[in-house]
Design a protein around this motif. Structure first.
Motif, PDB file in Angstrom:
ATOM      1  N   THR A   1      45.464  17.693 -17.516  1.00  0.00           N
ATOM      2  CA  THR A   1      46.392  18.562 -18.246  1.00  0.00           C
ATOM      3  C   THR A   1      45.553  19.657 -18.916  1.00  0.00           C
ATOM      4  O   THR A   1      44.324  19.548 -18.982  1.00  0.00           O
ATOM      5  N   GLU A   2      46.225  20.649 -19.444  1.00  0.00           N
ATOM      6  CA  GLU A   2      45.489  21.732 -20.106  1.00  0.00           C
ATOM      7  C   GLU A   2      44.704  21.210 -21.313  1.00  0.00           C
ATOM      8  O   GLU A   2      43.559  21.603 -21.545  1.00  0.00           O
ATOM      9  N   ASP A   3      45.304  20.278 -22.063  1.00  0.00           N
ATOM     10  CA  ASP A   3      44.610  19.716 -23.237  1.00  0.00           C
ATOM     11  C   ASP A   3      43.342  18.973 -22.845  1.00  0.00           C
ATOM     12  O   ASP A   3      42.318  19.068 -23.518  1.00  0.00           O
ATOM     13  N   VAL A   4      43.439  18.190 -21.756  1.00  0.00           N
ATOM     14  CA  VAL A   4      42.264  17.445 -21.286  1.00  0.00           C
ATOM     15  C   VAL A   4      41.176  18.424 -20.845  1.00  0.00           C
ATOM     16  O   VAL A   4      39.990  18.247 -21.124  1.00  0.00           O
ATOM     17  N   TYR A   5      41.599  19.491 -20.165  1.00  0.00           N
ATOM     18  CA  TYR A   5      40.649  20.527 -19.719  1.00  0.00           C
ATOM     19  C   TYR A   5      39.902  21.119 -20.918  1.00  0.00           C
ATOM     20  O   TYR A   5      38.673  21.246 -20.903  1.00  0.00           O
ATOM     21  N   TYR A   6      40.637  21.468 -21.994  1.00  0.00           N
ATOM     22  CA  TYR A   6      39.987  22.041 -23.181  1.00  0.00           C
ATOM     23  C   TYR A   6      39.001  21.037 -23.780  1.00  0.00           C
ATOM     24  O   TYR A   6      37.934  21.402 -24.252  1.00  0.00           O
ATOM     25  N   ASN A   7      39.400  19.776 -23.745  1.00  0.00           N
ATOM     26  CA  ASN A   7      38.530  18.725 -24.264  1.00  0.00           C
ATOM     27  C   ASN A   7      37.229  18.653 -23.461  1.00  0.00           C
ATOM     28  O   ASN A   7      36.137  18.545 -24.016  1.00  0.00           O
ATOM     29  N   ILE A   8      37.363  18.739 -22.134  1.00  0.00           N
ATOM     30  CA  ILE A   8      36.187  18.682 -21.256  1.00  0.00           C
ATOM     31  C   ILE A   8      35.256  19.860 -21.530  1.00  0.00           C
ATOM     32  O   ILE A   8      34.051  19.687 -21.719  1.00  0.00           O
TER      33      ILE A   8
END
Length: 325
Positions: free
Chosen positions: A162-169
């Protein structure tokens, strides 16, 4: 004047001194190690990370730095170099900045040991000088970078980012190291002050913008450059692709996932994926997000008095999103 030289100008003296101190910090009694570290030092990149350390410290401390600032810059460069050496082993990469990587010249076993050596040198530099506050900043960064890499590997297998997971990565993988540079600079001259957290945040925002810019290169610079499709071939889920997956029809989503999972080596199919992402607003969306992070970073700088150091940091933020490679 080239933009990087312009950014570096207010810290030229510190950067020259830093290079001497950094060579010293790398030295060993083992001839093989010295040969390898000499090779590394002579193939250095733009050295943006130490620049972030010195510019932040000088901006907050009336243009002055101290020995702790030099140690902070050396620690971050030692740790960063260690992670690059290890990354090349993990990625089975034979080139780094156009030169042969350590593992290509000296094989994996030596490369892993050299990475470990550089990491321990960095940690000991802090411990020997009792810079425990600096050590904590860098240790958190190393932990986050490892977690970010592993999270990306875990998610790439399932392509369910998801976009949130991407930002986290990207926060952990890329932004955390630039955040550490800026908070180290602040902490070296103003330990335990609110500036340490403020500049951690500033560095994090720069790092987020930097990584999104990197993602955009895969689709061609400014929508006209040559797309590379390397991220797609490696099944890396980046922001333009994630946004497109989240906004396209079910049938298109199925085709996209199938393309990335099973046809990522097919040049024609990769080109079709790139075109689809471009035509469905994936690039525009990523550019918009990148500019948001850039804007937030500049807002932080705007709260500080004008100086040559602040100007250079502003230039650095703009360079992150305007660079051509």
């Amino acid at each position: 004047m080239k933009i990087v030289s312009q950014i570096k100008e207010p810290v030229n003296h510190e950067m020259e001194l830093f290079e001497e101190k950094f060579r010293e910090a790398m030295s060993s009694k083992v001839a093989l190690l010295n040969r390898i570290t000499y090779y590394i030092v002579n193939r250095k990149g733009k050295q943006m990370r130490p620049m972030f350390v010195f510019l932040t410290a000088k901006m907050l401390n009336n243009g002055e730095v101290n020995e702790r600032t030099y140690r902070g810059a050396s620690v971050i460069e030692l740790i960063h170099t260690a992670t690059l050496v290890h990354d090349d082993v993990v990625d089975e990469s034979n080139k780094r900045r156009g030169f042969f990587s350590i593992n290509a010249l000296w094989k994996n076993k030596i490369a892993v040991l050299v990475g470990d050596y550089l990491l321990s040198k960095g940690l000991l530099l802090s411990i020997d000088n009792e810079d425990f506050d600096l050590l904590k900043i860098i240790s958190v960064a190393v932990r986050e970078m490892s977690e970010g890499e592993l999270l990306q590997i875990e998610k790439a297998r399932r392509l369910d980012i998801t976009e949130d997971v991407y930002y986290n990565i990207i926060r952990q993988k890329t932004a955390t190291l630039i955040a550490a540079c800026c908070s180290l600079g602040a902490c070296s001259v103003q330990p335990e002050s609110p500036s340490v957290e403020t500049f951690r945040r500033f560095g994090e925002l720069c790092g987020m913008a930097f990584q999104i810019k990197d993602d955009l290169f895969d689709y061609g610079e400014d929508k006209i450059g040559k797309p590379t499709g390397i991220d797609i071939k490696e099944q890396k889920m980046t922001l333009p692709l994630i946004h497109t997956l989240n906004t396209c029809s079910k049938a298109d989503k199925k085709w996209l996932i199938n393309s990335v999972k099973n046809h990522n080596k097919d040049k024609k199919r990769v080109k079709e994926v790139i075109a689809f992402v471009r035509n469905n607003g994936g690039l525009d969306y990523a550019v918009q997000k990148m500019l948001y992070f850039k804007g937030e970073a500049l807002k932080i700088l705007a709260t500080y008095p004008e100086s040559a150091y602040r100007d250079s940091l502003e230039l650095m933020v703009n360079y992150v999103v305007d660079r051509k490679k």
